[in-house]
Every structure is written in C-alpha cells, then in structure tokens.
Design a protein around this motif. Structure first.
Motif, short mmCIF file in Angstrom:
data_model
loop_
_atom_site.label_atom_id
_atom_site.label_comp_id
_atom_site.label_asym_id
_atom_site.label_seq_id
_atom_site.Cartn_x
_atom_site.Cartn_y
_atom_site.Cartn_z
N GLY A 1 2.77 6.93 -3.07
CA GLY A 1 3.99 7.51 -3.58
C GLY A 1 3.96 7.54 -5.15
O GLY A 1 3.02 6.82 -5.87
N ASP A 2 5.19 7.62 -5.53
CA ASP A 2 5.17 7.68 -7.11
C ASP A 2 4.96 6.28 -7.82
O ASP A 2 4.60 6.33 -8.99
CB ASP A 2 6.82 8.38 -7.41
CG ASP A 2 7.07 8.30 -8.73
OD1 ASP A 2 6.28 9.07 -9.59
OD2 ASP A 2 8.20 7.86 -9.14
N HIS A 3 5.82 5.36 -7.07
CA HIS A 3 5.69 3.98 -7.96
C HIS A 3 4.15 3.50 -7.62
O HIS A 3 3.70 2.64 -8.36
CB HIS A 3 6.77 2.95 -7.12
CG HIS A 3 7.78 3.43 -7.51
ND1 HIS A 3 8.31 3.29 -8.98
CD2 HIS A 3 9.30 3.77 -6.99
CE1 HIS A 3 9.58 3.47 -8.79
NE2 HIS A 3 10.08 3.70 -7.50
N GLY A 4 3.60 3.76 -6.28
CA GLY A 4 2.39 3.30 -6.07
C GLY A 4 2.46 1.90 -5.40
O GLY A 4 3.38 1.20 -5.18
N SER A 5 1.04 1.29 -5.31
CA SER A 5 0.84 -0.09 -4.64
C SER A 5 1.42 -1.13 -5.29
O SER A 5 1.19 -1.42 -6.37
CB SER A 5 -0.48 -0.13 -4.15
OG SER A 5 -0.97 1.01 -3.08
N SER A 6 2.38 -1.86 -4.77
CA SER A 6 2.60 -3.19 -5.05
C SER A 6 1.52 -4.29 -4.98
O SER A 6 2.00 -5.00 -4.01
CB SER A 6 4.21 -3.76 -4.94
OG SER A 6 4.99 -2.67 -5.49
N THR A 7 0.64 -4.66 -5.61
CA THR A 7 -0.48 -5.18 -4.87
C THR A 7 -0.27 -6.78 -4.62
O THR A 7 -0.93 -7.52 -3.96
CB THR A 7 -1.88 -4.98 -5.83
OG1 THR A 7 -1.34 -5.39 -7.12
CG2 THR A 7 -2.14 -3.60 -5.70
N TYR A 8 0.68 -7.10 -5.62
CA TYR A 8 0.99 -8.67 -5.58
C TYR A 8 1.68 -9.00 -4.32
O TYR A 8 1.67 -10.22 -3.90
CB TYR A 8 2.02 -8.96 -6.89
CG TYR A 8 3.45 -8.20 -6.54
CD1 TYR A 8 4.35 -8.84 -5.84
CD2 TYR A 8 3.64 -7.01 -7.39
CE1 TYR A 8 5.56 -8.31 -5.91
CE2 TYR A 8 4.88 -6.48 -7.17
CZ TYR A 8 5.82 -7.27 -6.58
OH TYR A 8 7.02 -6.47 -6.50
N TYR B 1 0.94 -1.26 0.08
CA TYR B 1 -0.18 -0.02 0.05
C TYR B 1 0.89 1.27 0.09
O TYR B 1 1.56 1.27 0.92
CB TYR B 1 -0.93 0.12 1.11
CG TYR B 1 -1.95 -1.33 1.42
CD1 TYR B 1 -3.01 -1.24 0.65
CD2 TYR B 1 -1.51 -2.37 1.87
CE1 TYR B 1 -3.98 -2.22 0.88
CE2 TYR B 1 -1.90 -3.29 2.26
CZ TYR B 1 -3.42 -3.63 1.67
OH TYR B 1 -4.10 -4.62 1.79
N SER B 2 0.60 2.21 -1.03
CA SER B 2 1.37 3.32 -1.06
C SER B 2 0.92 4.22 -1.92
O SER B 2 0.28 4.08 -2.86
CB SER B 2 3.05 2.94 -1.63
OG SER B 2 3.60 4.16 -1.88
N VAL C 1 -3.66 6.48 -0.91
CA VAL C 1 -4.41 5.20 -0.78
C VAL C 1 -5.23 5.42 0.59
O VAL C 1 -4.96 5.96 1.53
CB VAL C 1 -3.39 4.28 -0.78
CG1 VAL C 1 -2.71 3.98 -2.21
CG2 VAL C 1 -2.44 4.27 0.46
N ALA C 2 -6.27 4.53 0.60
CA ALA C 2 -7.17 4.34 1.71
C ALA C 2 -6.26 4.02 2.91
O ALA C 2 -5.54 2.91 2.86
CB ALA C 2 -8.28 3.31 1.55
N GLY C 3 -6.45 4.37 4.12
CA GLY C 3 -5.67 4.10 5.21
C GLY C 3 -4.57 5.01 5.56
O GLY C 3 -3.83 4.78 6.56
N GLU D 1 5.36 6.78 4.91
CA GLU D 1 4.18 6.88 4.99
C GLU D 1 3.96 6.02 5.75
O GLU D 1 4.38 4.85 5.88
CB GLU D 1 3.44 6.65 3.53
CG GLU D 1 1.96 6.71 3.57
CD GLU D 1 1.15 6.46 2.17
OE1 GLU D 1 0.22 6.92 2.02
OE2 GLU D 1 2.22 5.91 1.23
N ARG D 2 2.58 6.05 6.72
CA ARG D 2 2.22 4.92 7.56
C ARG D 2 0.62 4.80 6.98
O ARG D 2 0.02 5.44 7.09
CB ARG D 2 2.14 5.25 8.89
CG ARG D 2 1.45 4.12 9.85
CD ARG D 2 1.70 4.11 11.29
NE ARG D 2 1.54 5.53 11.95
CZ ARG D 2 0.59 6.12 12.34
NH1 ARG D 2 -0.73 5.50 12.40
NH2 ARG D 2 0.60 7.41 12.92
#
Length: 498
Positions: free
Chosen positions: A195-202, A192-193, A251-253, A224-225
């Motif tokens: 940032g620039d790359h975003g979330s690595s959902t895998y 969950y991120s 992102v949510a959270g 980020e937390r």
C-alpha cells in the motif's frame, strides 16, 4: 512493563447463525472518522453479532486521537460493545448492557496524535483497556496479543519496537506460555504491505517461530493478504472508514488485494481450524477473501484458501446498466454527457433538471478523467493549469410505474470514483455532498455504499443522475465514474411508458 492478561473461563461451543464456532471475532482498522464508510462498516459488523469480540488494528480516532473526538468518531458507532463505557451517546442506553467488554483496540499512529513524540492520553482515557498500550486476552480457544508498533514506544521509558525490545520479549514469552489452541498477534504497522505507506520492516519479528498463527495489521488504507512460503499470513485491514488509497509497489507474497471499498474481517474458529474472512460493506456484503489454517494431528499446520467453498454472494444489480454486478470494483463503462467549468465559464442554469437540454454537451464513456492513474476511456480537459475547475456530468434513464412499485421498497447504494470531491443529485435531490477538504485518489470506489432511499429520489418516467467533480488548483489528475446498485436480480424495463 505495561501488560494485562484477561483470561475468561473456557467457553462451551456456541452456535452463531446456524454454524458452530468456538470463538468468533470481528476485526476493523483505520476507521475513526465519522464517515459514511465507517457507518457502512459498522452496520455490517452489527449484522454479524453475536460475536466474542470486536478487535481493532489501530487508528481508531482521526486525525490526532483527541479525547473530544472519541464519542463522535468511535463511540457513536461501537459503544454497544464497550464496558465500562466512559463516553456519552445520542441514543441511550450507552455501552455494553451485560457488563462484558467486547471492544479490544490496538494503538495506531493517529491514536498517538500522529506525531513522535506524541500523546496517547485520549486513547488510554476512553478505551476499555485498563490504560494499557499493549496487552493480551483469551477468548474461547484463542489467545490474542495486542502490540504497540508506534514510534513512540522507542522513547526512553517505553518498551521499544525492535524484535529484541522488552515489548517483543513480552510477546515471545507470552506466546511460548500460552496453552490456547490458536494464537493471533495484532498491531498497526504492517511488516509486509503493497500500500501507500509500504512495509514497516522494523516489525518483521519472528512471529511464526515464536508460536503465532497469524498477524493482523492496518495503517495502509486497503485490504491485503501476504503469505510467507510456509503459508503463514500477514493481513492488512485498513478499510474501516478512513480515505481509501491505491496500491503502490506489490510485495512478494501478496496474494489478495482489494481497495476502493470499505470493509472488515470476520475470524471464526471451529475444531482445529481458524478461518479468516474479509467482506466489503457494499450491497450484499460481498466476500473478497477467505483463508484457513488447520492444526493437524501430527502437530503441523496446513494453510489454504477457502474462497471456493463459500456460497455465492447475494445478487446485486446496477440501476444504471440494468445488469448484474459481477465485478464490484470495476467501471461499468457507461456513456455520460459532460461539461467543463474552467476560468470564466458560467455554470449552465438548471443543468441538474430532467428538462435540461444537454444535447450540445460532448459525450464520453466512463471512466472519464486525465492523469497517470487510469487508462481513461474519455480524456477530460486539464483544468489544473488554469487554477482548478469543475466537471459536470449527466445521464438519464427511464422507469415505468411498475418499475417504481418494486424499486420503491429498496435501498439503493451509491458508488462514486472521483478526483477530487464530488456532489451527486438524482432528480434534483442531492444524495452526496463532499466537503471542501476531501481529496480522493482515483480508485474504485473511493466513495461507496452511501444508502439512498429509492422512493425518495426516483420517479416514473424520465430520471436524471447528475454529478459535479471539483478539482483543485495545479492538480495533476481528475477522474469520474458512478454506479447505483440495489439488491436482487430483477431488472427495470427502462422505458418511459407508464
């Protein structure tokens, strides 16, 4: 399957800086660049010692993980915690001197050569991990699992990155078998991120269900937390020295976010509580996040912010405003003289000197710039359409001999927000010179904490701080802001009288 388990004898409670902890860890990420930011973070981490271990969340060695870059990008800053240390250092003795390894890294995409397929040979040769890409250690009351989240793990003969892979099964069984009070999982790519790359959902494995208490990651160059509905935390800690980047899609959270300043985390356990703190490597080392998990008697877990329980940060003053710094990552909104260099425009002679007459230059309040990234107070002329250009900035201030007497013993910290590269002079002495490959995003502060000796640059009477921001051809934006800070609460008189 590559695995390693290093179990140490249970540690007696150890006192650190007047407080009692069962275990204590520094955590850094995205750092191996030999930048001023990496140096600032390393100095902060050294100030925390003693601790049990220095943990990394990956991208230890930019840009491609070469063995030849390990000494200048990693060992030069952190060899004192490594055993065995296979590199060399400029100021022996090299490596940990008590025969104990305290440096425990995880792999990142740049350690793999920033390519798929890539090579991890430099990392496996240099790092004191017994040539393991993923492994676990026990320190005091804490069991730490290091996972390799890189795409290279998905090639034949490796261990995968899905939640059903052999690597995931290793983690699940390890967490289930662990008898440690606290269990942490560390890897590079954040599930969950913002940032620039975003979330690595895998990498959204069921860590909490498997028994972990927190996940620590990097990859995005920010802090980020992100917390789940249960309170379970996912940390992104990519502010160890590589170029800092803005947040993109929240992102949510997402509960705490910080970018524009380098920093690191400090994790401490005491009794039934583990505390995660994040500090910036700026003057005074300000705390930006504090989060705790407590194991309750009934077997449940309680999560809560602990920011309100922390002592106030050491006071920091801005030499340019004469006021206390209350918002470390915001503009000071000062007025600057500025000049645009574009096309055939000649650079004014001696424009950095205090005697230079800039009265004909326009004035503008910071932040100055153009483009979509900020609501700039002053809009600069777009030089990108004419093949790139530069912007010159000046501001003067006065100091008395008495001001100089107490300032001369201090170290100043220079903070610059620029797009693209910046050079800075104080009374003609260059204190920042960024190379031609630097390409900042306009975030506060993308160059920060650079130490400047006050006695070497300041004078009694009129002082001038000058900066040049160089843009690239066809650039869509430009930006400039500066602050110059020092520890304490004393303000200068700001008069030119002796």
């Amino acid at each position: 399957m590559f695995t390693q388990k290093l179990v140490y004898a249970a540690l007696a409670l150890v006192c650190f800086a007047g407080s009692t902890y069962a275990a204590r860890f520094a955590v850094i990420g995205d750092f191996g660049t030999a930048s001023a930011g990496e140096a600032a973070v390393a100095n902060m981490v050294h100030s925390w010692y003693p601790f049990d271990s220095l943990l990394t969340v990956g991208d230890n060695n930019y840009p491609s993980g070469r063995l030849a870059d390990m000494d200048p990008f990693v060992g030069a800053f952190y060899h004192r915690y490594m055993y065995p240390f296979v590199g060399s250092c400029s100021t022996p003795p090299c490596g940990s001197q008590d025969g104990v390894n305290r440096f425990w890294p995880s792999t990142g995409n740049h350690d793999w050569g920033n390519a798929c397929p890539g090579s991890l040979s430099g990392y496996l040769t240099y790092m004191p991990v017994n040539r393991k890409a993923f492994y676990d250690i026990v320190k005091g009351d804490t069991h730490i699992f290091f996972v390799d989240s890189d795409c290279n793990q998905n090639y034949a003969g490796y261990n995968g990155t899905s939640s059903t892979s052999s690597q995931a099964m290793w983690l699940q069984s390890g967490l289930a078998a662990s008898t440690s009070k606290f269990k942490l999982v560390i890897f590079h790519h954040p599930p969950y991120s913002s940032g620039d790359h975003g979330s690595s959902t895998y990498m959204r494995w069921p860590f909490e269900a498997w028994g972990a208490h927190a996940v620590l990651t990097g990859h995005d160059h920010d802090y980020e937390r992100v917390i789940m509905s249960s309170g379970f935390p996912y940390f992104v800690n990519g502010i160890g020295g590589a170029d800092l980047r803005p947040f993109v899609t929240i992102v949510a959270g997402s509960t705490v976010r910080s970018t524009g300043s380098y920093g690191a985390q400090l994790v401490e356990t005491s009794g039934n509580t583990i505390t995660f703190k994040a500090f910036l490597a700026n003057t005074g080392y300000p705390l930006v996040d504090c989060y705790q998990m407590t194991l309750n008697a009934d077997g449940s877990k309680s999560y809560a912010s602990c920011m309100a329980n922390q002592p106030p940060a050491s006071p920091v003053m801005s030499l340019l405003t004469g006021t206390a710094v209350t918002t470390p990552t915001a503009s000071n909104n000062l007025v600057w003289k500025y000049f645009t260099l574009s096309g055939s425009t000649a650079e004014p002679t001696n424009w950095r000197a205090s005697s230079f007459d800039a009265s004909a230059w326009p004035s503008g309040q910071s932040p100055l710039g153009y483009g979509p990234d900020h609501p700039y107070k002053t809009t600069l002329v777009d030089t990108g359409a004419t093949g790139g250009g530069s912007y010159l900035f000046r501001r003067t201030f006065c100091l008395t001999s008495n001001d100089l007497s107490w300032l001369s013993s201090l170290s100043l910290s220079l903070f610059v927000m620029s797009d693209n590269r910046a050079s800075v002079w104080i009374n003609g002495v260059q204190v920042l010179a960024e190379g031609s490959t630097v390409d900042h995003e306009p975030v506060y502060w993308n160059t920060n904490g650079n130490s400047v000796s006050a006695s070497s640059v300041l004078v009694a009477g009129l002082n001038v701080i000058a900066a040049q921001v160089t843009n690239t051809a066809s650039s869509s934006d430009a930006a400039f802001d500066i602050d110059l800070r020092y520890p304490g609460s004393t303000a200068a008189s700001y008069t030119c009288a002796s």
